[in-house]
Design a protein around this motif. Structure first.
Motif, PDB file in Angstrom:
ATOM      1  N   ASN A   6       0.643  -1.190  -0.045  1.00  0.00           N
ATOM      2  CA  ASN A   6      -0.045   0.029  -0.144  1.00  0.00           C
ATOM      3  C   ASN A   6       0.926   1.201  -0.072  1.00  0.00           C
ATOM      4  N   ASN A   7       2.390   1.118  -0.114  1.00  0.00           N
ATOM      5  CA  ASN A   7       2.809   2.262  -0.070  1.00  0.00           C
ATOM      6  C   ASN A   7       3.191   2.775  -1.581  1.00  0.00           C
ATOM      7  N   GLU A   8       2.179   3.756  -1.892  1.00  0.00           N
ATOM      8  CA  GLU A   8       2.088   4.349  -3.252  1.00  0.00           C
ATOM      9  C   GLU A   8       2.452   5.852  -2.968  1.00  0.00           C
ATOM     10  N   PRO A   9       4.040   5.942  -3.777  1.00  0.00           N
ATOM     11  CA  PRO A   9       4.517   7.703  -3.607  1.00  0.00           C
ATOM     12  C   PRO A   9       3.641   8.720  -3.823  1.00  0.00           C
ATOM     13  N   PRO A  10       3.566   9.670  -2.861  1.00  0.00           N
ATOM     14  CA  PRO A  10       2.729  10.528  -3.373  1.00  0.00           C
ATOM     15  C   PRO A  10       2.941  11.375  -4.610  1.00  0.00           C
ATOM     16  N   ALA A  11       1.804  11.680  -5.425  1.00  0.00           N
ATOM     17  CA  ALA A  11       1.830  12.001  -6.564  1.00  0.00           C
ATOM     18  C   ALA A  11       0.742  13.369  -6.827  1.00  0.00           C
ATOM     19  N   VAL A  12       1.408  14.369  -7.566  1.00  0.00           N
ATOM     20  CA  VAL A  12       0.481  15.502  -7.766  1.00  0.00           C
ATOM     21  C   VAL A  12       0.086  15.802  -9.273  1.00  0.00           C
ATOM     22  N   ARG A  13      -1.268  15.849  -9.463  1.00  0.00           N
ATOM     23  CA  ARG A  13      -1.558  16.215 -10.899  1.00  0.00           C
ATOM     24  C   ARG A  13      -2.727  17.493 -10.867  1.00  0.00           C
ATOM     25  N   ARG A  14      -2.791  18.059 -12.104  1.00  0.00           N
ATOM     26  CA  ARG A  14      -3.449  19.267 -12.046  1.00  0.00           C
ATOM     27  C   ARG A  14      -4.453  19.089 -13.257  1.00  0.00           C
ATOM     28  N   VAL A  15      -5.678  19.404 -13.107  1.00  0.00           N
ATOM     29  CA  VAL A  15      -6.638  19.581 -13.916  1.00  0.00           C
ATOM     30  C   VAL A  15      -7.375  21.009 -13.756  1.00  0.00           C
ATOM     31  N   GLY A  16      -7.216  21.995 -14.818  1.00  0.00           N
ATOM     32  CA  GLY A  16      -7.583  23.123 -14.606  1.00  0.00           C
ATOM     33  C   GLY A  16      -7.016  24.034 -13.635  1.00  0.00           C
ATOM     34  N   ALA A  17      -7.636  24.456 -12.851  1.00  0.00           N
ATOM     35  CA  ALA A  17      -7.085  25.324 -11.625  1.00  0.00           C
ATOM     36  C   ALA A  17      -6.894  24.511 -10.298  1.00  0.00           C
ATOM     37  N   VAL A  18      -7.327  22.856 -10.256  1.00  0.00           N
ATOM     38  CA  VAL A  18      -7.392  22.318  -9.124  1.00  0.00           C
ATOM     39  C   VAL A  18      -6.073  21.322  -9.181  1.00  0.00           C
ATOM     40  N   ALA A  19      -5.509  21.324  -8.107  1.00  0.00           N
ATOM     41  CA  ALA A  19      -4.463  20.344  -8.071  1.00  0.00           C
ATOM     42  C   ALA A  19      -4.711  19.183  -6.991  1.00  0.00           C
ATOM     43  N   TYR A  20      -4.537  17.833  -7.330  1.00  0.00           N
ATOM     44  CA  TYR A  20      -4.844  16.786  -6.676  1.00  0.00           C
ATOM     45  C   TYR A  20      -3.397  15.918  -6.052  1.00  0.00           C
ATOM     46  N   LEU A  21      -3.442  15.887  -4.818  1.00  0.00           N
ATOM     47  CA  LEU A  21      -2.234  15.128  -4.249  1.00  0.00           C
ATOM     48  C   LEU A  21      -2.795  13.878  -3.738  1.00  0.00           C
ATOM     49  N   ARG A  22      -2.424  12.873  -4.125  1.00  0.00           N
ATOM     50  CA  ARG A  22      -2.644  11.448  -3.739  1.00  0.00           C
ATOM     51  C   ARG A  22      -1.569  10.341  -3.516  1.00  0.00           C
ATOM     52  N   GLY A  23      -1.529   9.688  -2.475  1.00  0.00           N
ATOM     53  CA  GLY A  23      -0.460   8.538  -2.564  1.00  0.00           C
ATOM     54  C   GLY A  23      -0.589   7.981  -1.063  1.00  0.00           C
ATOM     55  N   ALA A  24       0.257   7.335  -0.680  1.00  0.00           N
ATOM     56  CA  ALA A  24       0.383   6.648   0.900  1.00  0.00           C
ATOM     57  C   ALA A  24       1.774   6.697   0.895  1.00  0.00           C
ATOM     58  N   ILE A  25       2.207   6.732   2.317  1.00  0.00           N
ATOM     59  CA  ILE A  25       3.705   6.584   2.838  1.00  0.00           C
ATOM     60  C   ILE A  25       3.604   5.693   3.943  1.00  0.00           C
ATOM     61  N   ILE A  26       4.780   5.147   4.441  1.00  0.00           N
ATOM     62  CA  ILE A  26       4.941   4.251   5.553  1.00  0.00           C
ATOM     63  C   ILE A  26       6.025   4.964   6.320  1.00  0.00           C
ATOM     64  N   THR A  27       5.670   5.420   7.555  1.00  0.00           N
ATOM     65  CA  THR A  27       6.826   6.148   8.158  1.00  0.00           C
ATOM     66  C   THR A  27       8.026   5.187   8.563  1.00  0.00           C
ATOM     67  N   SER A  28       9.328   5.673   8.259  1.00  0.00           N
ATOM     68  CA  SER A  28      10.498   4.708   8.497  1.00  0.00           C
ATOM     69  C   SER A  28      10.947   4.866   9.817  1.00  0.00           C
ATOM     70  N   VAL A  29      10.821   6.070  10.564  1.00  0.00           N
ATOM     71  CA  VAL A  29      11.270   6.192  11.898  1.00  0.00           C
ATOM     72  C   VAL A  29      10.085   6.851  12.507  1.00  0.00           C
ATOM     73  N   ALA A  30      10.109   6.905  13.954  1.00  0.00           N
ATOM     74  CA  ALA A  30       8.947   7.712  14.517  1.00  0.00           C
ATOM     75  C   ALA A  30       9.075   8.786  14.538  1.00  0.00           C
ATOM     76  N   GLN A  31       7.796   9.532  14.158  1.00  0.00           N
ATOM     77  CA  GLN A  31       7.908  10.953  13.978  1.00  0.00           C
ATOM     78  C   GLN A  31       7.166  11.695  15.314  1.00  0.00           C
ATOM     79  N   SER A  32       7.609  12.615  15.769  1.00  0.00           N
ATOM     80  CA  SER A  32       7.291  13.403  16.955  1.00  0.00           C
ATOM     81  C   SER A  32       6.442  14.749  16.557  1.00  0.00           C
ATOM     82  N   ALA A  33       6.532  15.890  17.165  1.00  0.00           N
ATOM     83  CA  ALA A  33       5.742  16.868  16.821  1.00  0.00           C
ATOM     84  C   ALA A  33       6.438  17.596  15.508  1.00  0.00           C
ATOM     85  N   ASN A  34       7.723  17.313  15.031  1.00  0.00           N
ATOM     86  CA  ASN A  34       8.415  17.918  14.267  1.00  0.00           C
ATOM     87  C   ASN A  34       7.671  17.458  12.839  1.00  0.00           C
ATOM     88  N   PRO A  35       7.768  18.468  11.824  1.00  0.00           N
ATOM     89  CA  PRO A  35       7.041  18.051  10.432  1.00  0.00           C
ATOM     90  C   PRO A  35       8.080  17.187   9.865  1.00  0.00           C
TER      91      PRO A  35
END
Length: 93
Positions: free
Chosen positions: A1-30
């Motif tokens: 289910n790890n689908e790299p995020p990809a963006v596409r544009r149709v007219g004036a709308v951008a679509y971001l879709r995908g999935a990631i699996i965290t490789s390390v624990a994520q704290s409050a940092n972005p």
């Protein structure tokens, strides 16, 4: 289910879709996922919220006008190996 995020544009709308699996624990940092090309960037900051599974834990997603796409864990840290689905849209200026 790890689908790299990809963006596409149709007219004036951008679509971001995908999935990631965290490789390390994520704290409050972005976690920066990607930097969008200029043609896909919003004119104002875009926020969306992702709920993780059947928990009350979530992640705030932010797309900045500079093109950076970041995920910010809420309330608790994300563990390593966490699957995060990404699906959002915004207007492009």
């Amino acid at each position: 289910n790890n689908e790299p995020p990809a963006v596409r544009r149709v007219g004036a709308v951008a679509y971001l879709r995908g999935a990631i699996i965290t490789s390390v624990a994520q704290s409050a940092n972005p976690t920066t996922l990607m930097t969008l090309p200029a043609a896909f960037r919003p004119t104002v900051r875009h926020h969306w919220y992702l709920v993780l599974g059947s928990t009350r834990t979530g992640v705030e997603g932010i797309v900045d006008p500079d093109g950076s796409v970041n995920l910010y864990p809420q309330t608790t840290a994300l563990p390593a190996g966490q699957l995060v689905y990404i699906n959002t849209t915004w207007l492009v200026g």
